[in-house]
Structure formats: C-alpha cells, structure tokens
Design a protein around this motif. Structure first.
Motif, mmCIF file in Angstrom:
data_model
loop_
_atom_site.group_PDB
_atom_site.id
_atom_site.type_symbol
_atom_site.label_atom_id
_atom_site.label_comp_id
_atom_site.label_asym_id
_atom_site.label_seq_id
_atom_site.Cartn_x
_atom_site.Cartn_y
_atom_site.Cartn_z
ATOM 1 N N ARG A 31 0.658 -1.259 0.010
ATOM 2 C CA ARG A 31 -0.004 0.033 0.036
ATOM 3 C C ARG A 31 0.859 1.257 0.303
ATOM 4 N N ILE A 32 1.916 1.349 0.812
ATOM 5 C CA ILE A 32 2.831 2.448 0.906
ATOM 6 C C ILE A 32 3.451 2.683 -0.616
ATOM 7 N N ASN A 33 3.935 1.443 -1.176
ATOM 8 C CA ASN A 33 4.365 1.717 -2.443
ATOM 9 C C ASN A 33 3.655 2.176 -3.406
ATOM 10 N N ILE A 34 2.213 1.836 -3.501
ATOM 11 C CA ILE A 34 1.674 2.353 -4.468
ATOM 12 C C ILE A 34 1.177 3.559 -4.367
ATOM 13 N N TRP A 35 0.775 4.125 -2.856
ATOM 14 C CA TRP A 35 0.554 5.529 -2.542
ATOM 15 C C TRP A 35 1.766 6.460 -3.032
ATOM 16 N N LEU A 36 2.773 5.966 -2.676
ATOM 17 C CA LEU A 36 3.989 6.776 -2.908
ATOM 18 C C LEU A 36 4.213 7.060 -4.387
ATOM 19 N N ALA A 37 3.997 5.865 -5.263
ATOM 20 C CA ALA A 37 4.136 5.994 -6.724
ATOM 21 C C ALA A 37 3.080 6.915 -7.503
ATOM 22 N N GLY A 38 2.138 7.234 -6.747
ATOM 23 C CA GLY A 38 1.090 8.236 -6.935
ATOM 24 C C GLY A 38 -0.155 7.564 -7.929
ATOM 25 N N PRO A 39 -1.034 8.486 -8.287
ATOM 26 C CA PRO A 39 -2.183 7.949 -9.143
ATOM 27 C C PRO A 39 -1.766 7.692 -10.525
ATOM 28 N N ASP A 40 -0.810 8.161 -10.962
ATOM 29 C CA ASP A 40 -0.502 7.822 -12.571
ATOM 30 C C ASP A 40 -0.089 6.549 -12.463
ATOM 31 N N ALA A 41 0.805 5.678 -11.577
ATOM 32 C CA ALA A 41 1.315 4.495 -11.297
ATOM 33 C C ALA A 41 2.054 4.004 -12.669
ATOM 34 N N ALA A 42 3.009 5.205 -13.259
ATOM 35 C CA ALA A 42 3.843 4.808 -14.263
ATOM 36 C C ALA A 42 5.036 3.882 -13.812
ATOM 37 N N THR A 43 5.548 2.979 -14.836
ATOM 38 C CA THR A 43 6.548 2.089 -14.271
ATOM 39 C C THR A 43 7.781 2.775 -13.499
ATOM 40 N N GLU A 44 8.149 3.881 -14.176
ATOM 41 C CA GLU A 44 9.161 4.771 -13.280
ATOM 42 C C GLU A 44 8.798 5.209 -12.056
#
Lengths: 183, 183
Positions: free
Chosen positions: A126-139
């Motif tokens: 969950r933390i990873n997904i939240w940090l990656a942000g709503p775009d969720a691009a690979t980078e």
DNA sequence: GTCTATATACCGATAGAC
DNA sequence: GTCTATCGGTATATAGAC
C-alpha cells in the motif's frame, strides 16, 4: 527475578543473538544460557521459537500500521509525502534493532512469522502504491521502491556510518528519499 | 548425464530453493531430490553445503572485484561516478538471483561464507569511501551508503515492479542514485 | 557416479519433579 | 518458575558396495 524481568531478559538476549548470528543460527539453548536459565524454563515464558521472534518484532508491525493509518488522510503533495516518509523513518530509527532482522534475515522471517507477515507485506504494498502516485507509471513505481530502500538505510547505518547521529540520519535520508522521488 | 551437467543441475536447483525458502531452510536432501539423485551423490560433487553455496555466489565476488578494479582509475567526477555506478548496477542485474541471496539471507551468508566474505566486505567499504569522496563528511558518507542501497533495489525489483525491463531499471536506478549523491 | 545404510550431533519441544 | 531427563525428528556428513 520476576516474570516480567525474565521475559524481557529473554527477548533482549534473543534479539542480540539473532542480530549477531542470525535467527536460524541461534538455538534456544544459547539464548537460555545467556539469560542464565535452562531451555525448558525458556519454554515456560514463550511457547515456541516463533512465538519469541514474534514478540520481538511486533514493534515493527506497529510502526507500519502507524504509517498505513495516515496514508489516506495525507495529501499526495511534496509536504504530505515528506510527512509520511518522516513517520516511516522515525519509526525505523526507534526500532532499528528489530527492523534490521527483516533485512538481514528475511528468509527466516518468512519461514517463521505466520500471522503478521501477510499484513506487513500488504502494508508495504500500500505504501509503495501510494508513493508511486495516481499515475502509477513504471518509473514512478521504481522510484517509490527505491525511496523506501533509501529510508531502510537507517537500519544498517550504525555499522556503516557510526559517527552519524539520529538527527543527521533523519535529515539526510529524508532529503535523499525525496530526491529519489524527484520532489 | 556427465559430471559437468550434474554439477550445474545441483547449483541451479540449490539456487532456486535457496531463494524460495532460504539457505538454512533448504536441506541438501531437498536439493538432491529435485536433481533426481541422493544426498550422498550430491556430496560427491560438493564437499559441503558451504562449498555449494560458495560456488553459487562467486559470480557476485567477480562483479565486486570488477568494480573495485576501476575505482582508482576512474576520475571522481559526475561522469566517473556514474560509470562506476553503472558497472555495479549492470553486474547486479546480470546476477540478481545470486545477489538476492545476500540481501534476503545475509545471516546465512555470514555464517557460511568463510573465505570470500571478508573480501566482499572490504570491497564494499572501499566503494563506499570512494563514493563519499575525499572530504569524507558524515553527510557524504550517508549519501554514499544510500546510493548503493538504491542500486541494490535491482535485486528485489522483479518482485516489486515486474513490468519494468532491465533497460528501464538501469536508467531509473542510476539516475536516482546520482540524485542521492546530489550529482 | 550413484546408491543404501548409518554415524553423530543438535534442534525444538514436552513430561513431570520440586 | 526452574529444573533434569528425554522424545522425536532432521540435519550434515561418511562408509562402503556396485
């Protein structure tokens, strides 16, 4: 020595030896020897080796729950992200001994911690997904994983950078992690 | 099946199970079963479990030696540092399976790898010092450790970011590590 | 090279006296 | 709460036939 003290002494001796030699490389007899009791007496206080390990690492679970609890309320802005990272990092610094078990003995943790491991993995996801942000691009996802890795440096920093105090670790690692996220 | 093939099959089965369950949690009987021989036959090819583990992880030693060899020739400029980090990261990506043993089972490595572990630790120390630069300020040292930690993300990236290919991992992690070093 | 059989040792865990 | 004694299991490693 009362029950509370013996239980604490067992946990402290176990933590020390788990870190020094590894969980699997430490027998309950060795822990009991350090405390000054027998292995059978140790079993009076903890039902199993897994039980003892669980008691030692639960503070880490509380840290992760604490971070997870603020994820949905924190705004996904530079300040909001910094605040989440700060909370994560302070938690690790406060429990770096217990936390280092997870990085130095991840296999043993997986093999032993039945009940709480799935929750820890889920919170981490969950933390990873939240940090990656709503775009969720690979980078963005790679950068999120790397940013947390930077914070985990706190767990091994005592050995690698003994002259660093906690304030400096907090400041530098937080700044470095924000940099990894390009914020 | 000739001797060479059996030896390779043993190493491959062992690596697979070491990663899946951990080194200490994998018995030589389980490895032998997967290969289709008995434990006694395995001992014909490898003198001990430590011997087998050593044979599996030596590629990592070669990677680290390769990096160490260019440290003194590389200029301590942004380009020189990037080149050293690139070499380190490419080496890890090429041997991420073997490398992941070190992060997921560091205790077992310490307990088992007598001969090569001191050299690995020494090389790691040298890389850290070189990265931190001639000033050797505390903050620079922390950033050096954190930058290497970013590169080590390559070892777990397959699980955390399965959609990322190696080119993207190389590009993003290298950039992130340079950012941690403020270059 | 692979096998069966075994030596030796330690592990986690339990029983039951005190 | 702590002890002695022990159970049951598995581990690494070896001996010796084929």
């Amino acid at each position: 020595m009362g029950a509370r003290d013996t239980r604490s002494a067992i946990r402290e001796a176990a933590l020390r030896q788990f870190i020094a030699k590894g969980v699997e490389q430490t027998s309950l007899r060795e822990i009991a020897d350090e405390v000054g009791i027998t292995k059978a007496s140790l079993y009076y206080h903890y039902a199993s080796k897994a039980d003892l390990l669980l008691a030692i690492v639960t503070p880490i679970l509380f840290v992760m729950r604490d971070v997870a609890d603020v994820l949905d309320q924190a705004p996904h802005t530079a300040d909001g992200i910094r605040e989440v990272l700060r909370r994560y990092l302070i938690g690790l610094l406060n429990h770096r001994a217990e936390g280092s078990l997870f990085v130095r003995d991840a296999s043993a943790m997986t093999a032993t911690l039945g009940p709480i491991l799935p929750e820890l993995i889920e919170i981490n996801r969950r933390i990873n997904i939240w940090l990656a942000g709503p775009d969720a691009a690979t980078e963005s996802t790679i950068r999120a994983v790397a940013a947390l890795e930077v914070l985990n440096t706190a767990l091994s920093a005592n050995a690698a950078v003994p002259q660093a105090d906690d304030e400096e670790l907090l400041r530098v690692l937080l700044d470095a992690a924000m940099g990894v996220l390009r914020l």
